[in-house]
Design an enzyme around this catalytic site. Structure first.
Site, PDB file in Angstrom:
ATOM      1  N   LYS A  29       0.836  -1.203   0.000  1.00 24.47           N
ATOM      2  CA  LYS A  29       0.000   0.000   0.000  1.00 24.47           C
ATOM      3  C   LYS A  29       0.873   1.256   0.000  1.00 24.47           C
ATOM      4  O   LYS A  29       2.004   1.215   0.474  1.00 24.47           O
ATOM      5  CB  LYS A  29      -0.839   0.033   1.294  1.00 24.47           C
ATOM      6  CG  LYS A  29      -1.999  -0.916   1.336  1.00 24.47           C
ATOM      7  CD  LYS A  29      -2.747  -0.758   2.652  1.00 24.47           C
ATOM      8  CE  LYS A  29      -3.935  -1.706   2.729  1.00 24.47           C
ATOM      9  NZ  LYS A  29      -4.967  -1.451   1.705  1.00 24.47           N
ATOM     10  N   ARG A  47     -10.611 -11.144   1.858  1.00 22.27           N
ATOM     11  CA  ARG A  47     -11.529 -12.143   1.287  1.00 22.27           C
ATOM     12  C   ARG A  47     -10.900 -13.528   1.274  1.00 22.27           C
ATOM     13  O   ARG A  47     -11.589 -14.536   1.335  1.00 22.27           O
ATOM     14  CB  ARG A  47     -11.971 -11.692  -0.115  1.00 22.27           C
ATOM     15  CG  ARG A  47     -10.846 -11.552  -1.102  1.00 22.27           C
ATOM     16  CD  ARG A  47     -11.229 -10.705  -2.307  1.00 22.27           C
ATOM     17  NE  ARG A  47     -11.177  -9.269  -2.020  1.00 22.27           N
ATOM     18  CZ  ARG A  47     -11.530  -8.330  -2.885  1.00 22.27           C
ATOM     19  NH1 ARG A  47     -11.966  -8.673  -4.085  1.00 22.27           N
ATOM     20  NH2 ARG A  47     -11.453  -7.048  -2.561  1.00 22.27           N
TER      21      ARG A  47
END
Ligand code: BES
Ligand code: MN
Ligand code: ZN
Length: 535
Positions: free
Chosen positions: A316, A390
């Protein structure tokens, strides 16, 4: 930690050092929660003149008339209350607060706290006003405070008690474990609620009890999320869970890497591989499926527990990366909800599953392009290691099915797209069961942790079809929240399921009426409200 300099040796700045047990700079003891835990709230029907608190706060709807119950107090105060209400200095508008010295009673100060127009007063207004009152009392250095509640047509009874307790406890929550607070607010240990209408004490008390337990559990969830990533590692969370099991009557099982391998949980193992802090699957269980012959609903709560999300190899940008310590907030909400459910002894069988892992670019980190085999047998094509939530949830949702639940609910700080779509006023709900989503929305409206639906359609499922594996872990820039939901739908089978994306609500960068900057504990109130009314 080095010794502290001697105190009182000059200067007028008063510093109060609240030191904790430290080890390598970090607290290692299981935590005591925020201010909430130590606040005892009592309900009385006495006259406000006899208040025992160090400070007295009065909640007042907009009006120029002095409520009858304050007449004796007004007389002792030489008519000051009446005068305040007749002048411009206090109108009773929502958010308004005035404080002045008291005479003739035990309290040193009296505060008037506005509730707004009577017909607009709801639980949320009471939470906000109770928070104001409690924060104000703490600022006035009260250790015991009195709060006079008005006689309202609604909310009343248990609802009134619950809202006030939640507001007072959540509002005074601070995460001060790691700092030396200059002039810290005195610890507000006791709050006496004085009721202005007769015959309600027992009902209000019941509400206070419920609200205190829910708020306490929410403060715990906030504490867990506010911890630095280097502290709340997967094993640290497991330790917290085990400590909770000792005091709460919850059963806890923790699956470490060996167990995860035995369960073929390739998803959570892959995400955890880049970190020296190995992953854990933490499983709480409350109650049992059948009690004295009667079947009880089984609900599975599943939480994303990414203890820090660097993004992994798909790293990130650094600007707001520190906030990713709260990427286990879905898990924290499950922790808090499990505590509250046990405290409230709900007549249900509830399983809480938290998939805890750290997402880091390490020597052994999983790679973009990798194909990961989940516990369900489905293979996941990793296009972006930053879509890790997920992947761990795939295994946790699959695991939840062993309990044959009547419903599965998952909470996850899953997508930045959700923050863009809905902001921080509500979380998103998706799933495979309209009725369940509607029920959750209604619970959210009632407790003011609001929920709004996003679609989960075949189009979204199509977007994540794999090229070389069964499914891809991203579906591109379009409808990022829905395609993440579509991904999760592969792992719940036929079980009624709802997915809550709490990316926008789990953290706040500005102070809210009863929440300071940092983790909000979002989800605890929602889950408890839903499950208290479960049918
Ligand atoms: N934990 C983040 C999502 C997030 C963002 C939570 C902001 C809270 C605030 C999640 O793991 C993530 O990185 N999602 C990616 C997915 C993308 C790579 C498909 C995102 O939303 O950018
Ligand atoms: Mn991520
Ligand atoms: Zn994440």
């Amino acid at each position: 930690m080095g010794m502290l300099p001697p105190r009182g040796s000059g200067g007028s700045r008063k510093l109060s050092f609240r030191r904790r047990a430290v080890n390598g700079g970090y607290a290692t003891k299981p935590l005591v929660c925020g201010a909430g835990v130590i606040m005892k709230i009592q309900v009385r029907e006495s006259d406000p003149v006899d208040a025992m608190g160090d400070s007295l706060a009065i909640l007042l709807p907009e009006s120029e008339k002095l409520p009858r119950t304050l007449r004796a107090l007004d007389a002792v105060m030489d008519g000051w209350l009446t005068r305040y209400l007749k002048t411009e200095s206090f109108r009773g508008k929502s958010g308004e607060v005035v404080t002045f010295p008291a005479v003739g009673i035990k309290a040193k100060y009296i505060s008037l706290i506005g509730l707004g127009k009577e017909k607009t007063i709801d639980n949320e207004a009471l939470r906000a006003a109770a928070s104001k009152a409690a924060k104000n009392a703490a600022k006035l250095k009260a250790t015991r405070a009195t709060l006079v509640l008005p006689s309202l047509r609604k909310p009343k009874g248990p609802e009134l008690g619950q809202a006030v307790a939640e507001g007072a406890i959540l509002g005074t929550y601070r995460f001060d474990q790691y700092r030396e607070v200059e002039e810290p607010p005195a610890e507000l240990k006791q709050l006496d609620l004085i009721l202005s209408s007769k015959g309600q004490a027992a009902a209000v008390k019941r509400g206070v009890d419920v609200g205190s337990k829910i708020a306490d559990a929410t403060c715990w969830a906030r504490d867990l999320s506010n911890q630095p990533g280097s502290v709340h590692t997967p094993e640290w969370l497991a330790k917290e869970a085990r400590a909770e099991a000792k005091t709460s009557g919850l059963k806890v099982k923790v699956l470490g890497p060996k167990d995860l391998e035995r369960e073929s949980m390739g998803g959570i193992l892959a995400v955890g591989r880049g970190s020296i802090n190995p992953p854990r699957l933490i499983v709480f269980e409350y109650g049992e499926p059948a009690k004295s012959g009667r079947k009880r609903p089984t609900i599975a709560l599943v939480g994303k527990g990414i203890t820090f999300d660097t993004g992994g190899i798909s790293i990130k940008p650094s600007a707001a990366m520190h906030e990713m310590k709260h990427d286990m907030s879905g898990g924290a909400a499950v922790f808090g909800a499990m505590r509250a459910i046990a405290e409230l002894k709900l007549p249900l069988h509830v399983v809480g599953i938290v998939a805890a892992a750290e997402n880091k670019p390490g020597a052994d980190a999983y790679l973009p392009g990798d194909i990961v085999k989940s516990a369900s047998g489905k293979t996941i094509e990793v296009l972006n290691t930053d879509a890790e939530g997920r992947i761990v949830l795939a295994d946790a949702l699959h695991y939840a099915q062993c309990f044959e639940p009547d419903a599965i609910l998952d909470l996850a700080t899953l997508t930045g797209a959700c923050v863009i779509a809905l902001g921080s006023a509500c979380c998103a709900v998706m799933g495979n069961d309209e009725a369940l989503a509607t029920k959750i929305r209604a619970a959210g409206d009632r407790c003011r942790e609001r929920v709004w639906p996003l679609p989960l359609w075949d189009e979204h499922k199509k977007a994540i079809r794999g090229d070389v594996g069964d499914i891809k872990n991203t579906g591109g820039r379009e409808a990022g929240t829905s395609t993440a939901g579509a991904f999760l739908s592969h792992f719940v089978g036929e079980t009624p399921w709802a997915h809550l994306d709490i990316a926008g609500t789990a953290w706040t960068n500005s102070s809210q009426p009863y929440c300071v900057k940092g983790a909000t504990g979002f989800g605890v109130r929602l889950l408890v409200e839903l499950l208290r009314q479960w049918k």
